[in-house]
Scaffold this motif. Sequence first.
Motif, PDB file in Angstrom:
ATOM      1  N   UNK A  40       0.825  -1.212   0.000  1.00  0.00           N
ATOM      2  CA  UNK A  40       0.000   0.000   0.000  1.00  0.00           C
ATOM      3  C   UNK A  40       0.855   1.256   0.000  1.00  0.00           C
ATOM      4  N   UNK A  41       0.236   2.355  -0.402  1.00  0.00           N
ATOM      5  CA  UNK A  41       0.868   3.673  -0.349  1.00  0.00           C
ATOM      6  C   UNK A  41       0.270   4.454   0.805  1.00  0.00           C
ATOM      7  N   UNK A  42       1.123   4.991   1.671  1.00  0.00           N
ATOM      8  CA  UNK A  42       0.706   5.769   2.837  1.00  0.00           C
ATOM      9  C   UNK A  42       0.993   7.241   2.548  1.00  0.00           C
ATOM     10  N   UNK A  43      -0.023   8.090   2.676  1.00  0.00           N
ATOM     11  CA  UNK A  43       0.119   9.505   2.338  1.00  0.00           C
ATOM     12  C   UNK A  43      -0.332  10.360   3.521  1.00  0.00           C
ATOM     13  N   UNK A  44       0.484  11.359   3.867  1.00  0.00           N
ATOM     14  CA  UNK A  44       0.140  12.310   4.936  1.00  0.00           C
ATOM     15  C   UNK A  44       0.333  13.733   4.430  1.00  0.00           C
ATOM     16  N   UNK A  62      -4.074   9.786   8.094  1.00  0.00           N
ATOM     17  CA  UNK A  62      -3.228   9.033   7.169  1.00  0.00           C
ATOM     18  C   UNK A  62      -4.126   8.469   6.076  1.00  0.00           C
ATOM     19  N   UNK A  63      -3.750   8.664   4.833  1.00  0.00           N
ATOM     20  CA  UNK A  63      -4.455   8.088   3.696  1.00  0.00           C
ATOM     21  C   UNK A  63      -3.687   6.855   3.232  1.00  0.00           C
ATOM     22  N   UNK A  64      -4.373   5.716   3.218  1.00  0.00           N
ATOM     23  CA  UNK A  64      -3.768   4.466   2.754  1.00  0.00           C
ATOM     24  C   UNK A  64      -4.429   4.093   1.432  1.00  0.00           C
ATOM     25  N   UNK A  65      -3.638   4.028   0.384  1.00  0.00           N
ATOM     26  CA  UNK A  65      -4.134   3.714  -0.947  1.00  0.00           C
ATOM     27  C   UNK A  65      -3.815   2.253  -1.251  1.00  0.00           C
ATOM     28  N   UNK A  66      -4.853   1.473  -1.483  1.00  0.00           N
ATOM     29  CA  UNK A  66      -4.703   0.062  -1.852  1.00  0.00           C
ATOM     30  C   UNK A  66      -5.066  -0.069  -3.322  1.00  0.00           C
ATOM     31  N   UNK A  67      -4.119  -0.554  -4.111  1.00  0.00           N
ATOM     32  CA  UNK A  67      -4.322  -0.651  -5.556  1.00  0.00           C
ATOM     33  C   UNK A  67      -4.407  -2.109  -5.976  1.00  0.00           C
ATOM     34  N   UNK A  68      -5.555  -2.488  -6.541  1.00  0.00           N
ATOM     35  CA  UNK A  68      -5.715  -3.833  -7.061  1.00  0.00           C
ATOM     36  C   UNK A  68      -5.283  -3.929  -8.509  1.00  0.00           C
ATOM     37  N   UNK A  69      -5.662  -4.981  -9.206  1.00  0.00           N
ATOM     38  CA  UNK A  69      -5.302  -5.122 -10.618  1.00  0.00           C
ATOM     39  C   UNK A  69      -5.820  -3.942 -11.439  1.00  0.00           C
ATOM     40  N   UNK A 111      -8.881   1.357  -3.518  1.00  0.00           N
ATOM     41  CA  UNK A 111      -9.555   1.857  -2.318  1.00  0.00           C
ATOM     42  C   UNK A 111      -8.663   2.854  -1.606  1.00  0.00           C
ATOM     43  N   UNK A 112      -9.289   3.914  -1.082  1.00  0.00           N
ATOM     44  CA  UNK A 112      -8.625   4.903  -0.245  1.00  0.00           C
ATOM     45  C   UNK A 112      -9.193   4.790   1.165  1.00  0.00           C
ATOM     46  N   UNK A 113      -8.344   4.439   2.129  1.00  0.00           N
ATOM     47  CA  UNK A 113      -8.750   4.304   3.526  1.00  0.00           C
ATOM     48  C   UNK A 113      -8.103   5.431   4.320  1.00  0.00           C
ATOM     49  N   UNK A 114      -8.927   6.243   4.973  1.00  0.00           N
ATOM     50  CA  UNK A 114      -8.418   7.415   5.680  1.00  0.00           C
ATOM     51  C   UNK A 114      -8.827   7.378   7.140  1.00  0.00           C
ATOM     52  N   UNK A 169     -10.456   2.971   9.393  1.00  0.00           N
ATOM     53  CA  UNK A 169     -10.788   4.117   8.543  1.00  0.00           C
ATOM     54  C   UNK A 169     -12.101   4.782   8.938  1.00  0.00           C
ATOM     55  N   UNK A 170     -12.068   6.098   8.971  1.00  0.00           N
ATOM     56  CA  UNK A 170     -13.279   6.879   9.197  1.00  0.00           C
ATOM     57  C   UNK A 170     -13.866   7.356   7.870  1.00  0.00           C
ATOM     58  N   UNK A 171     -13.116   7.184   6.793  1.00  0.00           N
ATOM     59  CA  UNK A 171     -13.607   7.520   5.459  1.00  0.00           C
ATOM     60  C   UNK A 171     -13.043   6.505   4.482  1.00  0.00           C
ATOM     61  N   UNK A 172     -13.914   5.975   3.640  1.00  0.00           N
ATOM     62  CA  UNK A 172     -13.510   4.990   2.636  1.00  0.00           C
ATOM     63  C   UNK A 172     -14.063   5.432   1.282  1.00  0.00           C
ATOM     64  N   UNK A 173     -13.190   5.548   0.308  1.00  0.00           N
ATOM     65  CA  UNK A 173     -13.594   5.819  -1.077  1.00  0.00           C
ATOM     66  C   UNK A 173     -12.990   4.707  -1.921  1.00  0.00           C
ATOM     67  N   UNK A 174     -13.828   3.938  -2.580  1.00  0.00           N
ATOM     68  CA  UNK A 174     -13.333   2.803  -3.352  1.00  0.00           C
ATOM     69  C   UNK A 174     -14.103   2.655  -4.652  1.00  0.00           C
ATOM     70  N   UNK A 175     -13.406   2.163  -5.669  1.00  0.00           N
ATOM     71  CA  UNK A 175     -14.043   1.966  -6.969  1.00  0.00           C
ATOM     72  C   UNK A 175     -13.590   0.659  -7.597  1.00  0.00           C
TER      73      UNK A 175
END
Length: 213
Positions: free
Chosen positions: A25-29, A72-79, A102-105, A161-167
């Motif tokens: 995953x990618x961790x972004x602050x 902290x924003x954690x970006x999980x990238x699938x295929x 998915x973005x988990x914040x 996560x208190x906020x989840x944005x996923x597609x």
Amino acid sequence: MRQNPSFALTDVAELRRLVESNPWATLVSATDDGLVASHYAVLLDDERDDLTIVGHVGKPDDLIHDLGERELLVVVQGPHGYISPGWYGDGPSVPTWNFVSAHLTGVPQILAPDENLAVLDRLVARFESGMPEPRLLWERPNDPDYITRLERGTVGFRLTPTRVVAKRKLSQNRSDDVVETIIAELEGGRSPYADPRLAGEMRRDLDTRRAAR
């Protein structure tokens, strides 16, 4: 990721599968010194059935991210991969990119040393399990002093996560026949964009949508 409701992924079980299958995953602050990004493996918290994840960063990344002090924003990238308009058949069309992400914040909780050790142990076991001769964390030639020093160089965290944005954008706006063609091209086509993992995600999605009709 476009901030619109198209192709939204909200099913918790599917999101958990995404994290489990794609742990890098990618961790972004957003810090006082600007944006900071790091890359680490994460795991689902094995004591929870939600989207809580656990992981660690190597020092001094904990200070660089102000870990535990801010979101902290954690970006999980699938295929993901390129989809050629030539796979759509005749008619006007342009290329696109299919993906699952998915973005988990949230604000992470810092783990105590014993909790961090347990997470490190799980991480090693998770990835060594597929090896012919697994080298687990507590097995020789590692010794307790070495493992203690290893843990002290890291900071473990748990993030609910208190906020989840996923597609899940997998050509759902195309006909079944077109999706089947795209899957075939990704599975074994002659293009440089063949990707069996992305084809598998598309097959899973198509089969699910067909079953729901």
